[in-house]
Design a protein around this motif. Sequence first.
Motif, PDB file in Angstrom:
ATOM      1  N   ASN A   1       0.829  -1.210   0.000  1.00  0.00           N
ATOM      2  CA  ASN A   1       0.000   0.000   0.000  1.00  0.00           C
ATOM      3  C   ASN A   1       0.860   1.255   0.000  1.00  0.00           C
ATOM      4  OD1 ASN A   1      -2.374  -1.477   0.004  1.00  0.00           O
ATOM      5  ND2 ASN A   1      -2.511  -1.492   2.239  1.00  0.00           N
ATOM      6  N   ILE A   2       1.901   1.244   0.833  1.00  0.00           N
ATOM      7  CA  ILE A   2       2.803   2.395   0.903  1.00  0.00           C
ATOM      8  C   ILE A   2       3.514   2.583  -0.432  1.00  0.00           C
ATOM      9  CG2 ILE A   2       4.911   3.286   1.978  1.00  0.00           C
ATOM     10  CD1 ILE A   2       3.931   1.913   4.580  1.00  0.00           C
ATOM     11  N   GLY A   3       4.020   1.491  -0.993  1.00  0.00           N
ATOM     12  CA  GLY A   3       4.710   1.571  -2.281  1.00  0.00           C
ATOM     13  C   GLY A   3       3.815   2.062  -3.398  1.00  0.00           C
ATOM     14  N   SER A   4       2.561   1.621  -3.392  1.00  0.00           N
ATOM     15  CA  SER A   4       1.649   2.040  -4.465  1.00  0.00           C
ATOM     16  C   SER A   4       1.326   3.523  -4.370  1.00  0.00           C
ATOM     17  CB  SER A   4       0.378   1.201  -4.451  1.00  0.00           C
ATOM     18  OG  SER A   4      -0.356   1.416  -3.270  1.00  0.00           O
ATOM     19  N   THR A   5       1.230   4.072  -3.140  1.00  0.00           N
ATOM     20  CA  THR A   5       0.991   5.514  -3.030  1.00  0.00           C
ATOM     21  C   THR A   5       2.193   6.300  -3.550  1.00  0.00           C
ATOM     22  OG1 THR A   5       1.813   5.691  -0.749  1.00  0.00           O
ATOM     23  CG2 THR A   5      -0.546   5.237  -1.043  1.00  0.00           C
ATOM     24  N   GLY A   6       3.395   5.761  -3.306  1.00  0.00           N
ATOM     25  CA  GLY A   6       4.603   6.405  -3.824  1.00  0.00           C
ATOM     26  C   GLY A   6       4.649   6.369  -5.342  1.00  0.00           C
ATOM     27  N   LEU A   7       4.227   5.254  -5.931  1.00  0.00           N
ATOM     28  CA  LEU A   7       4.202   5.141  -7.394  1.00  0.00           C
ATOM     29  C   LEU A   7       3.243   6.159  -8.002  1.00  0.00           C
ATOM     30  CD1 LEU A   7       4.201   1.265  -7.898  1.00  0.00           C
ATOM     31  CD2 LEU A   7       6.098   2.845  -8.276  1.00  0.00           C
TER      32      LEU A   7
ATOM     33  N   MET B   1       2.593  11.238 -10.960  1.00  0.00           N
ATOM     34  CA  MET B   1       2.013  12.581 -11.105  1.00  0.00           C
ATOM     35  C   MET B   1       3.123  13.625 -11.241  1.00  0.00           C
ATOM     36  SD  MET B   1      -0.594  14.625 -11.206  1.00  0.00           S
ATOM     37  CE  MET B   1      -2.010  13.811 -10.530  1.00  0.00           C
ATOM     38  N   ARG B   2       4.171  13.468 -10.455  1.00  0.00           N
ATOM     39  CA  ARG B   2       5.315  14.391 -10.525  1.00  0.00           C
ATOM     40  C   ARG B   2       5.970  14.334 -11.903  1.00  0.00           C
ATOM     41  NH1 ARG B   2      10.557  13.662  -6.736  1.00  0.00           N
ATOM     42  NH2 ARG B   2      11.801  15.375  -7.547  1.00  0.00           N
ATOM     43  N   LEU B   3       6.122  13.123 -12.447  1.00  0.00           N
ATOM     44  CA  LEU B   3       6.688  12.977 -13.791  1.00  0.00           C
ATOM     45  C   LEU B   3       5.797  13.627 -14.850  1.00  0.00           C
ATOM     46  CD1 LEU B   3       8.105   9.347 -13.710  1.00  0.00           C
ATOM     47  CD2 LEU B   3       9.403  11.410 -14.229  1.00  0.00           C
TER      48      LEU B   3
ATOM     49  N   GLY C   1       2.410   6.086   3.664  1.00  0.00           N
ATOM     50  CA  GLY C   1       2.533   6.444   2.265  1.00  0.00           C
ATOM     51  C   GLY C   1       2.517   7.938   2.059  1.00  0.00           C
ATOM     52  N   VAL C   2       2.252   8.309   0.826  1.00  0.00           N
ATOM     53  CA  VAL C   2       2.279   9.714   0.446  1.00  0.00           C
ATOM     54  C   VAL C   2       1.095   9.999  -0.473  1.00  0.00           C
ATOM     55  CG1 VAL C   2       3.757   9.323  -1.566  1.00  0.00           C
ATOM     56  CG2 VAL C   2       3.821  11.524  -0.436  1.00  0.00           C
ATOM     57  N   GLN C   3       0.663  11.238  -0.459  1.00  0.00           N
ATOM     58  CA  GLN C   3      -0.412  11.638  -1.356  1.00  0.00           C
ATOM     59  C   GLN C   3      -0.095  12.991  -1.964  1.00  0.00           C
ATOM     60  OE1 GLN C   3      -4.025  12.021   0.877  1.00  0.00           O
ATOM     61  NE2 GLN C   3      -3.151  13.432   2.356  1.00  0.00           N
ATOM     62  N   VAL C   4      -0.633  13.233  -3.137  1.00  0.00           N
ATOM     63  CA  VAL C   4      -0.501  14.539  -3.772  1.00  0.00           C
ATOM     64  C   VAL C   4      -1.589  15.424  -3.180  1.00  0.00           C
ATOM     65  CG1 VAL C   4      -0.666  15.800  -5.946  1.00  0.00           C
ATOM     66  CG2 VAL C   4       0.429  13.555  -5.893  1.00  0.00           C
ATOM     67  N   VAL C   5      -1.184  16.530  -2.563  1.00  0.00           N
ATOM     68  CA  VAL C   5      -2.178  17.415  -1.944  1.00  0.00           C
ATOM     69  C   VAL C   5      -2.503  18.624  -2.822  1.00  0.00           C
ATOM     70  CG1 VAL C   5      -1.767  16.741   0.441  1.00  0.00           C
ATOM     71  CG2 VAL C   5      -0.406  18.560  -0.551  1.00  0.00           C
TER      72      VAL C   5
ATOM     73  N   ASN D   1      10.521   2.744  -5.356  1.00  0.00           N
ATOM     74  CA  ASN D   1       9.256   2.179  -4.893  1.00  0.00           C
ATOM     75  C   ASN D   1       9.018   0.808  -5.517  1.00  0.00           C
ATOM     76  OD1 ASN D   1       7.670   3.969  -3.040  1.00  0.00           O
ATOM     77  ND2 ASN D   1       8.172   5.455  -4.631  1.00  0.00           N
ATOM     78  N   ILE D   2       9.346   0.655  -6.795  1.00  0.00           N
ATOM     79  CA  ILE D   2       9.218  -0.647  -7.465  1.00  0.00           C
ATOM     80  C   ILE D   2      10.147  -1.661  -6.796  1.00  0.00           C
ATOM     81  CG2 ILE D   2       9.709  -1.897  -9.614  1.00  0.00           C
ATOM     82  CD1 ILE D   2       7.209  -0.354  -9.925  1.00  0.00           C
ATOM     83  N   GLU D   3      11.386  -1.254  -6.515  1.00  0.00           N
ATOM     84  CA  GLU D   3      12.346  -2.159  -5.865  1.00  0.00           C
ATOM     85  C   GLU D   3      11.872  -2.585  -4.487  1.00  0.00           C
ATOM     86  OE1 GLU D   3      15.141  -3.641  -6.983  1.00  0.00           O
ATOM     87  OE2 GLU D   3      14.622  -2.810  -8.947  1.00  0.00           O
ATOM     88  N   MET D   4      11.308  -1.639  -3.738  1.00  0.00           N
ATOM     89  CA  MET D   4      10.806  -1.958  -2.407  1.00  0.00           C
ATOM     90  C   MET D   4       9.671  -2.971  -2.503  1.00  0.00           C
ATOM     91  SD  MET D   4       8.079  -1.300  -0.121  1.00  0.00           S
ATOM     92  CE  MET D   4       7.266  -0.002  -0.977  1.00  0.00           C
TER      93      MET D   4
END
Length: 134
Positions: free
Chosen positions: A8-14, A19-21, A61-65, A115-118
């Motif tokens: 779940n954490i990794g998927s939020t990072g992806l 989005m950043r890319l 995880g992380v989210q785009v705010v 994130n993929i590696e993790m």
Amino acid sequence: MSLLGAFNIGSTGLVAQAMRLNITASNVANAESVAGPDGRTYRARQVLFAPVPVENTQGAGVQVVDIVESKEPLKQEYKPFHPMADKNGYVQMPNVNPVEEMVNMISASRSYQMNIEMMNTTRQLMLKTLDLGR
């Protein structure tokens, strides 16, 4: 934290790094755009991240705010014959810095890769755990 929580954490990072890319690609694509569909000069955009709040934890995880426009001043280029030139012959150009955008792109790409590696490492740990039960 469970091993499934790591996914779940990794998927939020992806999602966040994708989005950043996308925003970085948009900045690079519009670096020479004089005006957008709204008639305004394009302004560089940046993505703001925040931790995903989870009760009784540090976050998961992380989210785009938000996606914010840069406050940097627009570039002024002397192009006296350009249709968008002012009375002094200057055209307002986007405030996109290609060097900063390339650094952003490399950083986002590497973060996505990590994130993929993790997630791959977590998958391998889960498989090893299942092998222990045999």
